[in-house]
Design an enzyme around this catalytic site. Structure first.
Site, PDB file in Angstrom:
ATOM      1  N   GLU A 236       0.822  -1.224   0.000  1.00  0.00           N
ATOM      2  CA  GLU A 236       0.000   0.000   0.000  1.00  0.00           C
ATOM      3  C   GLU A 236       0.849   1.264   0.000  1.00  0.00           C
ATOM      4  OE1 GLU A 236       1.538  -0.144   3.873  1.00  0.00           O
ATOM      5  OE2 GLU A 236       0.551  -1.774   2.799  1.00  0.00           O
ATOM      6  N   ASP A 237       2.050   1.200   0.562  1.00  0.00           N
ATOM      7  CA  ASP A 237       2.896   2.393   0.631  1.00  0.00           C
ATOM      8  C   ASP A 237       3.290   2.880  -0.766  1.00  0.00           C
ATOM      9  OD1 ASP A 237       4.418   0.126   0.183  1.00  0.00           O
ATOM     10  OD2 ASP A 237       5.854   0.505   1.789  1.00  0.00           O
ATOM     11  N   TYR A 238       3.597   1.950  -1.667  1.00  0.00           N
ATOM     12  CA  TYR A 238       3.966   2.329  -3.037  1.00  0.00           C
ATOM     13  C   TYR A 238       2.809   3.041  -3.734  1.00  0.00           C
ATOM     14  CZ  TYR A 238       4.822   1.802  -8.059  1.00  0.00           C
ATOM     15  OH  TYR A 238       4.956   2.040  -9.393  1.00  0.00           O
TER      16      TYR A 238
END
Length: 394
Positions: A236-238
């Protein structure tokens, strides 16, 4: 023969291009670390009392030996306006008692405990954080993993980087000083190979962000659909960083590292983590298949062959000299990321460096072999593009 000669010339040209690119990455990361990290600020860009309010989202699951001491550093931040939102999925999680103990110890800290989460997708971290995110009252949200340890001025450092054109501030992942060879191995990786790629990507405009410690504008995330929009992804961070960049916002890196301080670590855990990360990169970015040639031993072989083909230099002598130069530059970079004396000897570094470099190709091949990953308490099958589906036991 003409075709073979042409192919060999092409490989030689590729080797010299590879040499230039990799050593440019070395120099960029070393110089950036020395100029940007661990800077002592004589004054903050904004008045201390005018710094923006921050909602700190803390996803928690389980208890390791360092959780209490790590978590307590967030209760003692030297920052005038922030709230600490502790998010736990299960009511019977032992982390609940740890949080309640700290809430009782620091009654003057604006902190809340959210238990239960809300399932909005396959990503357990997003599901865990949903109640906290929906209850956040400030315009900046700081998502910070449970194993991170901070200094009293860490949040001040993050917000001082959040200028009017910046939408996300992230910390370079690193590892705290701990005992044992597994800890040394992690520290060597996060002080050499990882920052070389991470920093050079960000310096050249490639958005490379890990979600260990990220300060973001909440209104920009809401424009992208809020946390719900990223619940279909494991990484999710990307995709959060991509959504912010797609809306025209810039990124900035904190001067302090994101200091991982997990109390549970081993060589096997490190290897499994690297395989999981590689699987995610392969599914999100197909160009990751070229990643092995950026590792020391394989790159040195390719470049050594190119030097032998063009200049008739002894290939193995060149290979050994190139590896030695790589080893020295990695040590220089590690000391820069550390920002002080290392807690292990040069011999320990040499052994850990050699083992880490030797593991690189095996980790990549293991990632290619099986497209499924195990993360937290679930197993997931990755799809091209970064989405995933949960594998349910029948």
């Amino acid at each position: 023969m003409a075709v073979l000669d042409l192919a060999m010339q092409g490989v030689a040209v590729f080797g010299f291009i590879l040499f230039f690119v990799l050593w440019l990455m070395h120099f960029m990361s070393i110089i950036y670390v020395r100029l940007h990290l661990h800077k002592k600020r004589s004054e903050v860009k904004q008045s201390f009392m005018q710094l923006a309010g921050v909602s700190l989202l803390k996803p928690l699951k389980g208890v390791d030996p360092n959780l209490i001491s790590n978590l307590e550093t967030f209760f003692t931040l030297d920052y005038p306006k922030y709230e600490l939102l502790l998010c736990i999925q299960d009511n019977d999680d032992p982390a609940v008692d740890v949080c309640k103990k700290l809430l009782g110890k620091y009654p003057n800290v604006d902190a809340q405990l959210f238990i239960g989460g809300r399932k909005v997708g396959i990503n357990p971290k997003i599901n865990n954080l949903m109640p906290g995110y929906e209850g956040a009252k400030y315009g900046l949200v700081w998502i910070c993993d449970s194993g991170i340890r901070v200094k009293p001025d860490t949040l001040t450092d993050l917000t001082s980087q959040m200028t009017e054109k910046v939408g996300l501030v992230h910390g370079l992942p690193y590892v705290a000083d701990r005992q044992g060879f597994a800890a040394t191995l992690e520290q060597v990786y996060f002080g050499t190979s990882h920052p070389r790629s991470y920093i050079s990507a960000n310096v050249t405009g490639i958005k490379c962000v890990t979600g260990m410690s990220c300060l973001m504008r909440k209104d920009v995330l809401d424009q992208a659909g809020g946390l719900v929009a990223f619940a279909q992804y494991i990484a999710e961070d990307y995709f959060m960083a991509k959504a912010i960049a797609d809306r025209g916002w810039k990124f900035s890196m904190a001067t302090q590292v994101a200091l991982q301080n997990s109390g549970s670590y081993s060589i096997g855990q490190f290897q499994s983590r690297m395989i999981r990360w590689t699987k995610l990169r392969i599914n999100m970015l197909p160009g990751t298949v070229l990643e092995p040639i950026s590792e020391c031993f394989l790159a040195s072989l390719i470049i050594g062959w190119a030097a032998h083909h063009v200049f008739r230099w002894d290939m193995m002598v060149f290979f050994m000299c190139h590896c030695l130069a790589w080893f020295i530059s990695d040590y220089i970079q590690l000391t820069g990321v550390q920002g002080g004396p290392l807690c292990f000897s040069k011999l320990d570094f040499a052994v850990a460096w050699f083992i880490r470099e030797s593991m690189a190709v095996q980790i990549f091949l293991s990632a290619l072999w099986d497209p499924t990953i195990s993360w937290r308490t679930g197993r997931y099958r990755l799809r091209c593009g970064g989405t995933a589906e949960e594998i349910l036991d029948v």
